[in-house]
Enzyme design. Structure first.
Site, PDB file in Angstrom:
ATOM      1  N   ARG A  86      65.069  44.379  65.974  1.00 36.24           N
ATOM      2  CA  ARG A  86      66.266  44.683  65.185  1.00 36.24           C
ATOM      3  C   ARG A  86      66.956  45.986  65.601  1.00 36.24           C
ATOM      4  NH1 ARG A  86      62.545  41.869  62.375  1.00 36.24           N
ATOM      5  NH2 ARG A  86      63.200  40.483  60.670  1.00 36.24           N
ATOM      6  N   HIS A 111      67.243  40.234  67.813  1.00 38.91           N
ATOM      7  CA  HIS A 111      66.828  39.358  68.924  1.00 38.91           C
ATOM      8  C   HIS A 111      67.983  38.954  69.840  1.00 38.91           C
ATOM      9  CE1 HIS A 111      62.785  39.327  67.652  1.00 38.91           C
ATOM     10  NE2 HIS A 111      62.734  38.238  66.923  1.00 38.91           N
ATOM     11  N   HIS A 185      58.211  35.261  73.073  1.00 40.81           N
ATOM     12  CA  HIS A 185      57.987  35.002  71.650  1.00 40.81           C
ATOM     13  C   HIS A 185      57.103  33.761  71.408  1.00 40.81           C
ATOM     14  CE1 HIS A 185      58.925  35.163  67.368  1.00 40.81           C
ATOM     15  NE2 HIS A 185      59.641  36.258  67.575  1.00 40.81           N
ATOM     16  N   ASP A 257      54.499  42.002  60.387  1.00 40.46           N
ATOM     17  CA  ASP A 257      55.709  41.831  61.197  1.00 40.46           C
ATOM     18  C   ASP A 257      56.124  43.238  61.601  1.00 40.46           C
ATOM     19  OD1 ASP A 257      57.961  40.859  62.401  1.00 40.46           O
ATOM     20  OD2 ASP A 257      58.892  40.049  60.591  1.00 40.46           O
ATOM     21  N   GLU A 322      54.189  40.313  70.551  1.00 35.77           N
ATOM     22  CA  GLU A 322      55.401  40.509  71.351  1.00 35.77           C
ATOM     23  C   GLU A 322      55.368  41.906  71.951  1.00 35.77           C
ATOM     24  OE1 GLU A 322      58.773  39.831  68.649  1.00 35.77           O
ATOM     25  OE2 GLU A 322      57.373  38.759  67.387  1.00 35.77           O
TER      26      GLU A 322
HETATM   27  C1  BGC Z   1      60.543  38.981  63.877  1.00 35.28           C
HETATM   28  C2  BGC Z   1      60.499  38.269  62.557  1.00 35.28           C
HETATM   29  C3  BGC Z   1      61.293  37.006  62.691  1.00 35.28           C
HETATM   30  C4  BGC Z   1      60.699  36.185  63.811  1.00 35.28           C
HETATM   31  C5  BGC Z   1      61.458  34.917  64.078  1.00 35.28           C
HETATM   32  C6  BGC Z   1      59.902  38.097  64.892  1.00 35.28           C
HETATM   33  O1  BGC Z   1      59.884  38.712  66.129  1.00 35.28           O
HETATM   34  O2  BGC Z   1      59.948  40.236  63.838  1.00 35.28           O
HETATM   35  O3  BGC Z   1      60.996  39.069  61.528  1.00 35.28           O
HETATM   36  O4  BGC Z   1      61.300  36.278  61.496  1.00 35.28           O
HETATM   37  O5  BGC Z   1      60.682  36.934  64.982  1.00 35.28           O
HETATM   38  O6  BGC Z   1      62.783  35.122  64.110  1.00 35.28           O
END
Ligand code: BGC
Length: 357
Positions: A86, A111, A185, A257, A322
């Site tokens: 983010r 993302h 991811h 997360d 990640e």
């Molecule tokens: C994020 C989550 C998100 C997920 C899928 C992760 O990398 O940190 O907050 O919901 O990706 O979008």
């Protein structure tokens, strides 16, 4: 027509238009380990790995059809960028110049925007060498795509080695100073039974500090000690052990997360970031990276997702490790820089290494 039906028919049209262009590539080694990747989002759609009895199972979440990645909201198996994670207010300053990135979160950028690298068709070039084979995916991201300055040429190389390592090499160059923070991811489930939750997997992360977040899941800027918190994975513990504990950080993100600062990672050398094992199947995954952090996501927002083989994915059907720089680094000057200068080459490597015990 209802808004929903319009959305569905648009998605159908989009899928039909792209269907012929999506191709799958399979790489396999002599042990039977097999990785299947798509040129759409450079998504790893399957990864077959042996358990301690020699049974091969698919250990990553994925969709039933290759075109399902077009409508995916969860970044399943894909490469994420230009900036994974983010960015607050979707605003950044590069060389004191403001840039407005797409606002695809609640005010924030996430993302890489509405159509990040996970939604792009890459060109793909398979290769085979003596002890390894793989695919080089290439994508050229135009100047100001999703708001980012500079035309960025990105290369993502997946290699499967004879000793069961999935190596990811990222390389990028830009025509103007820009931002870059790439990650893979994949949602892993080492049990090989994708209908099971990952709560019983044992996890160890080589980290003493994590990045707490605010209510929008943006880092507050603090590097908090993991000591005496549910974020302490310095010794192996199951993913499920502390996840339901009463904790403000866990309740903000409905589980883990969060980004973990990797210990000893200052020089960009390849270092061990995390180890995950599944006691029942004996599968073990070690994660090595040149990146300074690993974002551990326990699949909290998966809900009723139609997965491969008729399986529905729900919270904690898979976990992501990640590897990346810190979230929102452009707005926190004490975080390692994510600026890629024109004329410089961005290089980053992550290895997922499989074995059994
Ligand atoms: C994020 C989550 C998100 C997920 C899928 C992760 O990398 O940190 O907050 O919901 O990706 O979008």
């Amino acid at each position: 027509m209802e808004v929903n039906t319009i959305g569905q028919s648009l998605a159908k049209k989009q899928k039909e238009e792209i269907a012929d262009k999506i191709k799958l590539f399979t790489i396999e080694n002599d042990n039977g380990t097999k990785l299947v990747a798509s040129n759409y989002g450079a998504a790893v759609v399957s990864l077959f790995v042996k358990d301690k009895s020699g049974n091969l199972s698919d250990i990553v979440l994925g969709y039933p059809q290759i075109t399902d990645y077009v409508t995916d909201d969860f970044y399943v198996g894909t490469v994420v960028g230009r900036y994974a994670n983010r960015i607050a207010d979707s605003k950044v300053l590069i060389n004191e110049r403001p840039f407005h990135l797409s606002v695809n979160g609640e005010g924030y950028h996430q993302h890489g925007g509405f159509e990040g690298f996970n939604k792009k068709l890459f060109s793909a070039e398979p290769f085979k060498k003596d002890k390894e084979s793989g695919i080089v995916f290439t994508y050229i991201s135009p100047h100001l795509e999703e708001g980012y300055p500079g035309e960025l040429t990105l290369e993502v190389k997946y290699t499967l080695t004879d000793n069961d390592q999935w190596k990811i090499d990222y390389k990028a160059t830009t025509t103007q100073d820009t931002l870059i923070n790439l990650t893979q991811h994949a949602y892993f489930n080492l049990s090989g039974d994708l209908s099971k939750r990952v709560d019983e997997h044992d996890l160890k992360i080589n980290s003493e500090y994590y990045l707490p977040v605010n209510k929008f899941q943006l880092p507050t800027g603090e590097l908090a000690s993991v000591d005496n918190t549910p974020f302490d994975f310095r010794q192996f513990k199951t993913i499920g052990k502390d996840i339901e504990k009463k904790d403000e950080q866990l309740s903000i993100s409905k589980g883990y997360d969060h980004s973990f600062v990797l210990k000893d990672q200052t020089s960009g050398e390849l270092k061990l970031a995390a180890i995950v094992t599944d006691k029942i199947t004996g599968r073990k995954m070690e994660v090595y990276t040149t990146e300074p952090a690993v974002h551990f996501y326990s699949g909290n927002f998966l809900h009723n997702v139609n997965g491969k083989d008729g399986v529905k994915y729900n919270e904690r059907s898979g976990f992501c490790l990640e590897t990346q720089h810190y979230p929102d680094a452009p707005n926190h000057h004490h975080f390692p820089s994510t600026v890629l200068k024109a004329g410089k080459i961005f290089n980053s490597q992550t290895i997922f290494s499989f074995s059994t015990e």
